[in-house]
Design a protein around this motif. Sequence first.
Motif, PDB file in Angstrom:
ATOM      1  N   TRP A   1      24.991  56.772 -50.551  1.00 30.19           N
ATOM      2  CA  TRP A   1      24.315  57.895 -49.914  1.00 30.19           C
ATOM      3  C   TRP A   1      23.353  57.330 -48.877  1.00 30.19           C
ATOM      4  O   TRP A   1      23.024  56.144 -48.896  1.00 30.19           O
ATOM      5  N   ARG A   2      22.927  58.179 -47.960  1.00 27.48           N
ATOM      6  CA  ARG A   2      21.992  57.748 -46.922  1.00 27.48           C
ATOM      7  C   ARG A   2      20.571  57.827 -47.469  1.00 27.48           C
ATOM      8  O   ARG A   2      20.103  58.888 -47.872  1.00 27.48           O
ATOM      9  N   GLY A   3      19.890  56.668 -47.481  1.00 24.41           N
ATOM     10  CA  GLY A   3      18.506  56.650 -47.912  1.00 24.41           C
ATOM     11  C   GLY A   3      17.579  57.162 -46.827  1.00 24.41           C
ATOM     12  O   GLY A   3      17.981  57.361 -45.680  1.00 24.41           O
ATOM     13  N   LYS A   4      16.327  57.368 -47.176  1.00 23.24           N
ATOM     14  CA  LYS A   4      15.362  57.868 -46.188  1.00 23.24           C
ATOM     15  C   LYS A   4      15.116  56.859 -45.081  1.00 23.24           C
ATOM     16  O   LYS A   4      14.645  57.214 -43.997  1.00 23.24           O
ATOM     17  N   HIS A   5      15.440  55.579 -45.339  1.00 24.74           N
ATOM     18  CA  HIS A   5      15.318  54.560 -44.296  1.00 24.74           C
ATOM     19  C   HIS A   5      16.563  54.519 -43.416  1.00 24.74           C
ATOM     20  O   HIS A   5      16.652  53.670 -42.519  1.00 24.74           O
ATOM     21  N   THR A   6      17.520  55.376 -43.660  1.00 26.50           N
ATOM     22  CA  THR A   6      18.799  55.567 -42.950  1.00 26.50           C
ATOM     23  C   THR A   6      19.870  54.577 -43.394  1.00 26.50           C
ATOM     24  O   THR A   6      21.006  54.654 -42.918  1.00 26.50           O
ATOM     25  N   LEU A   7      19.553  53.654 -44.287  1.00 23.42           N
ATOM     26  CA  LEU A   7      20.541  52.703 -44.779  1.00 23.42           C
ATOM     27  C   LEU A   7      21.324  53.298 -45.946  1.00 23.42           C
ATOM     28  O   LEU A   7      20.894  54.258 -46.576  1.00 23.42           O
ATOM     29  N   ALA A   8      22.476  52.712 -46.216  1.00 23.27           N
ATOM     30  CA  ALA A   8      23.311  53.173 -47.318  1.00 23.27           C
ATOM     31  C   ALA A   8      22.758  52.659 -48.641  1.00 23.27           C
ATOM     32  O   ALA A   8      22.326  51.512 -48.746  1.00 23.27           O
ATOM     33  N   LEU A   9      22.799  53.525 -49.668  1.00 18.63           N
ATOM     34  CA  LEU A   9      22.279  53.191 -50.988  1.00 18.63           C
ATOM     35  C   LEU A   9      23.288  53.540 -52.076  1.00 18.63           C
ATOM     36  O   LEU A   9      24.059  54.496 -51.936  1.00 18.63           O
ATOM     37  N   HIS A  10      23.259  52.757 -53.148  1.00 22.92           N
ATOM     38  CA  HIS A  10      24.129  53.010 -54.293  1.00 22.92           C
ATOM     39  C   HIS A  10      23.322  52.765 -55.561  1.00 22.92           C
ATOM     40  O   HIS A  10      22.531  51.820 -55.633  1.00 22.92           O
TER      41      HIS A  10
ATOM     42  N   GLN B   1       6.096  51.379 -38.409  1.00 24.02           N
ATOM     43  CA  GLN B   1       6.265  52.830 -38.586  1.00 24.02           C
ATOM     44  C   GLN B   1       7.464  53.342 -37.788  1.00 24.02           C
ATOM     45  O   GLN B   1       7.418  54.386 -37.138  1.00 24.02           O
ATOM     46  N   ALA B   2       8.560  52.586 -37.882  1.00 19.69           N
ATOM     47  CA  ALA B   2       9.772  52.948 -37.148  1.00 19.69           C
ATOM     48  C   ALA B   2      10.524  54.099 -37.805  1.00 19.69           C
ATOM     49  O   ALA B   2      11.308  54.785 -37.146  1.00 19.69           O
ATOM     50  N   ILE B   3      10.309  54.299 -39.112  1.00 20.64           N
ATOM     51  CA  ILE B   3      10.952  55.424 -39.798  1.00 20.64           C
ATOM     52  C   ILE B   3      10.035  56.616 -39.584  1.00 20.64           C
ATOM     53  O   ILE B   3       9.076  56.848 -40.329  1.00 20.64           O
ATOM     54  N   VAL B   4      10.318  57.371 -38.528  1.00 25.78           N
ATOM     55  CA  VAL B   4       9.393  58.412 -38.068  1.00 25.78           C
ATOM     56  C   VAL B   4       9.425  59.648 -38.943  1.00 25.78           C
ATOM     57  O   VAL B   4       8.519  60.488 -38.881  1.00 25.78           O
ATOM     58  N   ALA B   5      10.455  59.799 -39.735  1.00 24.59           N
ATOM     59  CA  ALA B   5      10.595  60.899 -40.679  1.00 24.59           C
ATOM     60  C   ALA B   5      11.707  60.503 -41.639  1.00 24.59           C
ATOM     61  O   ALA B   5      12.503  59.608 -41.341  1.00 24.59           O
ATOM     62  N   PRO B   6      11.777  61.120 -42.811  1.00 26.90           N
ATOM     63  CA  PRO B   6      12.893  60.795 -43.703  1.00 26.90           C
ATOM     64  C   PRO B   6      14.234  60.939 -42.980  1.00 26.90           C
ATOM     65  O   PRO B   6      14.468  61.928 -42.289  1.00 26.90           O
ATOM     66  N   TYR B   7      15.056  59.910 -43.090  1.00 32.26           N
ATOM     67  CA  TYR B   7      16.398  59.883 -42.500  1.00 32.26           C
ATOM     68  C   TYR B   7      16.385  59.816 -40.972  1.00 32.26           C
ATOM     69  O   TYR B   7      17.401  60.065 -40.334  1.00 32.26           O
ATOM     70  N   ARG B   8      15.256  59.423 -40.371  1.00 33.56           N
ATOM     71  CA  ARG B   8      15.161  59.377 -38.915  1.00 33.56           C
ATOM     72  C   ARG B   8      14.465  58.097 -38.485  1.00 33.56           C
ATOM     73  O   ARG B   8      13.279  57.891 -38.756  1.00 33.56           O
ATOM     74  N   LEU B   9      15.213  57.217 -37.813  1.00 34.92           N
ATOM     75  CA  LEU B   9      14.699  55.915 -37.386  1.00 34.92           C
ATOM     76  C   LEU B   9      14.591  55.849 -35.870  1.00 34.92           C
ATOM     77  O   LEU B   9      15.554  56.145 -35.156  1.00 34.92           O
ATOM     78  N   ASP B  10      13.423  55.458 -35.391  1.00 33.87           N
ATOM     79  CA  ASP B  10      13.248  55.184 -33.969  1.00 33.87           C
ATOM     80  C   ASP B  10      13.494  53.689 -33.771  1.00 33.87           C
ATOM     81  O   ASP B  10      12.620  52.863 -34.047  1.00 33.87           O
ATOM     82  N   ALA B  11      14.699  53.360 -33.306  1.00 29.62           N
ATOM     83  CA  ALA B  11      15.080  51.950 -33.191  1.00 29.62           C
ATOM     84  C   ALA B  11      14.130  51.178 -32.282  1.00 29.62           C
ATOM     85  O   ALA B  11      13.939  49.972 -32.452  1.00 29.62           O
ATOM     86  N   ARG B  12      13.503  51.860 -31.334  1.00 22.42           N
ATOM     87  CA  ARG B  12      12.625  51.182 -30.388  1.00 22.42           C
ATOM     88  C   ARG B  12      11.430  50.528 -31.070  1.00 22.42           C
ATOM     89  O   ARG B  12      10.802  49.631 -30.509  1.00 22.42           O
ATOM     90  N   ARG B  13      11.117  50.962 -32.282  1.00 25.11           N
ATOM     91  CA  ARG B  13       9.997  50.397 -33.032  1.00 25.11           C
ATOM     92  C   ARG B  13      10.462  49.497 -34.181  1.00 25.11           C
ATOM     93  O   ARG B  13       9.633  48.845 -34.822  1.00 25.11           O
ATOM     94  N   CYS B  14      11.758  49.469 -34.435  1.00 28.94           N
ATOM     95  CA  CYS B  14      12.301  48.750 -35.591  1.00 28.94           C
ATOM     96  C   CYS B  14      12.356  47.244 -35.308  1.00 28.94           C
ATOM     97  O   CYS B  14      12.888  46.811 -34.284  1.00 28.94           O
ATOM     98  N   ILE B  15      11.843  46.451 -36.233  1.00 34.29           N
ATOM     99  CA  ILE B  15      11.818  45.005 -36.031  1.00 34.29           C
ATOM    100  C   ILE B  15      13.225  44.427 -35.960  1.00 34.29           C
ATOM    101  O   ILE B  15      13.478  43.475 -35.204  1.00 34.29           O
ATOM    102  N   SER B  16      14.160  44.991 -36.713  1.00 32.91           N
ATOM    103  CA  SER B  16      15.545  44.509 -36.614  1.00 32.91           C
ATOM    104  C   SER B  16      16.080  44.727 -35.206  1.00 32.91           C
ATOM    105  O   SER B  16      16.714  43.834 -34.622  1.00 32.91           O
ATOM    106  N   TYR B  17      15.835  45.890 -34.641  1.00 32.64           N
ATOM    107  CA  TYR B  17      16.267  46.158 -33.273  1.00 32.64           C
ATOM    108  C   TYR B  17      15.557  45.230 -32.288  1.00 32.64           C
ATOM    109  O   TYR B  17      16.182  44.629 -31.412  1.00 32.64           O
ATOM    110  N   LEU B  18      14.246  45.103 -32.431  1.00 32.01           N
ATOM    111  CA  LEU B  18      13.463  44.327 -31.474  1.00 32.01           C
ATOM    112  C   LEU B  18      13.857  42.853 -31.471  1.00 32.01           C
ATOM    113  O   LEU B  18      13.870  42.211 -30.415  1.00 32.01           O
ATOM    114  N   THR B  19      14.178  42.303 -32.628  1.00 27.44           N
ATOM    115  CA  THR B  19      14.487  40.873 -32.700  1.00 27.44           C
ATOM    116  C   THR B  19      15.966  40.558 -32.497  1.00 27.44           C
ATOM    117  O   THR B  19      16.315  39.394 -32.293  1.00 27.44           O
ATOM    118  N   ILE B  20      16.820  41.581 -32.550  1.00 32.50           N
ATOM    119  CA  ILE B  20      18.263  41.333 -32.454  1.00 32.50           C
ATOM    120  C   ILE B  20      18.889  42.035 -31.244  1.00 32.50           C
ATOM    121  O   ILE B  20      19.488  41.388 -30.381  1.00 32.50           O
TER     122      ILE B  20
END
Length: 364
Positions: free
Chosen positions: A164-173, A214-233
């Motif tokens: 399922w989609r977690g609040k961080h937008t990643l898949a969870l089991h 604070q890249a997860i701006v709301a549950p299930y909503r990620l602003d990639a522009r603030r995400c460290i994974s996006y910024l470094t990759i």
Amino acid sequence: MSELAGLDGPALLAQLRDWAAAAGFSQIGVADVDLGSAEAGLLAWLHNGFHGSMDYMAVHGLKRARPAELVPGTVRVISARMDYLPRATPADWQALEWQRVATPTAATVSLYARGRDYHKVLRTRLQRLADRLAEAVGPFGHRVFTDSAPVLEVELAQRSGVAWRGKHTLALHREAGSMFFLGEIYVDLPLPLTPPIEAHCGSCSACLAVCPTQAIVAPYRLDARRCISYLTIEHDGPIPLELRPALGNRVYGCDDCQLVCPWNKFAQRATLPDFDARAPLDGATLLALWAWSGAEFLQRTEGSAIRRIGWRRWRRNLAVGLGNALRAGEDAAIRCALQGARDAADPLVREHIDWALAAPQRES
């Protein structure tokens, strides 16, 4: 569309599961291709610019939510997950990772990237699974994907019962947390569908609270522009000044939202040696990685996902990490290493070196 005439669909699905397990996958499911209900959310995410400089996201547009447009003839998507925690991961791995992040001179590389490039591992094994299916039913239309095309991976995983989609937008089991990769096989076979699963995040919001930027701006909503994974990759330019301190010592990706997730106490170890951590990327210091030459970077990241970002971004990320270590009061060896590399650095890296060197000097 290829036919399943004369074949027992449920029995074939059971066989697929056995073949998938033999290929190293933890689970597979089958989803329909009607993702219409996901289109509004995708469009809103793009409209808000949350994709940052990942222009291909906007170029592909709704094709991401329309599998039959990406691969004409597709009627089902086989979604597969593969656990990636290194086989030797200790029971207290989350605590150890937090300790690493809190050590200014350590270099933190996201767990998934410490072994072999998952794109290669999953793609090969997905194709092997497709070949086994072809042996059973005859030639059929298909394509395999691993984070390599406009695919709504988590949406398909949810609809197929794989996650399922977690609040961080990643898949969870429930039995594997989020420490797994996803891959897909688009097929023109009317395979039996597997039921979706419900989300189990409940009222938990730990991932939103812990995100350093604070890249997860709301549950299930990620602003990639603030995400460290996006910024470094993904991001190719300067890292925004206001976000640099929050990167800490994270030089490739960020696992914080996963480390804090309660479901990851159930994270599973990989069954494949491919994801075992490689020595240069597991336990390294920022200074040790900074000492690499361009040729050493290529040599030591051969077969790794890290090589994809290139030498320039790697040095940019390390410069930020070293600057944060200086701000944490670390020793003069870091300052000397940065100064020694400044003049030969390209403009992007030099600017980040200058930012790092602007850290106040510690009184002796």
